[in-house]
Design a protein around this motif. Structure first.
Motif, short mmCIF file in Angstrom:
data_model
loop_
_atom_site.label_atom_id
_atom_site.label_comp_id
_atom_site.label_asym_id
_atom_site.label_seq_id
_atom_site.Cartn_x
_atom_site.Cartn_y
_atom_site.Cartn_z
N LEU A 192 -10.62 7.02 -7.70
CA LEU A 192 -9.66 6.11 -8.16
C LEU A 192 -8.31 6.55 -8.70
CD1 LEU A 192 -12.04 3.09 -9.19
CD2 LEU A 192 -10.54 3.24 -7.01
N GLU B 167 -15.25 -0.09 -9.24
CA GLU B 167 -13.94 -0.62 -8.48
C GLU B 167 -13.56 -1.81 -9.01
OE1 GLU B 167 -14.88 -0.44 -4.17
OE2 GLU B 167 -14.27 1.76 -3.92
N TRP C 137 -12.25 -1.12 -12.43
CA TRP C 137 -10.78 -0.62 -12.42
C TRP C 137 -10.05 -1.77 -12.15
CZ3 TRP C 137 -9.28 4.57 -13.06
CH2 TRP C 137 -8.05 4.68 -12.42
N GLN C 138 -10.02 -2.64 -11.08
CA GLN C 138 -8.96 -3.56 -10.79
C GLN C 138 -9.16 -4.40 -11.89
OE1 GLN C 138 -7.38 -3.82 -8.10
NE2 GLN C 138 -6.38 -5.57 -8.85
N SER D 70 -4.38 -2.13 -9.83
CA SER D 70 -4.04 -1.16 -8.49
C SER D 70 -3.35 0.12 -8.70
CB SER D 70 -3.25 -1.91 -7.26
OG SER D 70 -1.98 -2.25 -7.81
#
Length: 205
Positions: free
Chosen positions: A31, A196, A199-200, A205
């Motif tokens: 990421l 994910e 992270w978001q 992003s």
């Protein structure tokens, strides 16, 4: 959430043995995070010729060394396993050396303009190293999964695995420190989805 133009975010990634910290770190790297591995720093800190290795030899004798002059990790691990005082002496040598290397690498990442750094450290909490990071992410698994994975990974018996796990901080206790808790009990794909999503939520992003 991290502003793209704001200061670098340093995530402390921790968890118990055989919980899958490396897998989570790999997903974070995909990421865009830069990963610093405390285990690698621990190896660097006691490389042949270092002051830390010399102090360990002074503490444990020549049995702490391999024939090639490198640290005999298995021998040292056995020497301190049931000796809390000797373990503390060893940690008093290792932890400051690892801290110095960690801070150097984090600062180098900052200079390079890294947006997110992941400091992967199994003993982040136990070593009182949480001041090196901005927030903590904990990787956890169900107890039976941890036991089975440890036996499969290290080829140890169930009693040996239970003893190793019992000597560590309980996962439930570590989880209380986490801004994010990743449950790696299921498939890697499920774990990836959790990473994910976190992270978001935390970084964007």
């Amino acid at each position: 959430m991290l502003c793209y133009y704001c200061a670098m975010l340093t995530i402390g990634l921790t968890g118990g043995i055989a919980t899958g910290k490396s897998s989570v770190a790999a997903f974070l790297a995909e990421l865009g995070a830069e990963v610093i591995d405390a285990d690698q720093l621990a190896r660097d800190a006691v490389a042949p010729g270092t002051a830390s290795l010399q102090r360990i030899v002074e503490l444990f004798g020549q049995q702490a060394l391999q024939p090639d002059g490198s640290l005999n990790r298995q021998a040292v691990r056995e020497l301190v396993f049931n000796e809390p005082d000797r373990r503390q002496q060893l940690e008093a040598i290792l932890h400051p050396a690892i801290k110095e290397l960690a801070l150097q690498q984090i600062e180098q990442a900052r200079i390079r303009g890294s947006r997110v750094v992941v400091y992967m450290a199994p003993l982040l909490i136990e070593a009182k190293a949480t001041d090196r990071v901005d927030e903590i992410w904990v990787v956890t698994v169900r107890p039976e999964v941890q036991l089975e994975r440890l036996m499969a990974r290290d080829g140890c018996s169930r009693p040996q695995a239970e003893q190793i796990i019992a000597a560590q901080m309980p996962l439930a206790e570590k989880e209380r420190f986490g801004v994010v808790v990743i449950d790696n009990s299921s498939s890697l794909e499920e774990t990836r989805h959790q990473v994910e999503a976190a992270w978001q939520q935390r970084i964007g992003s």
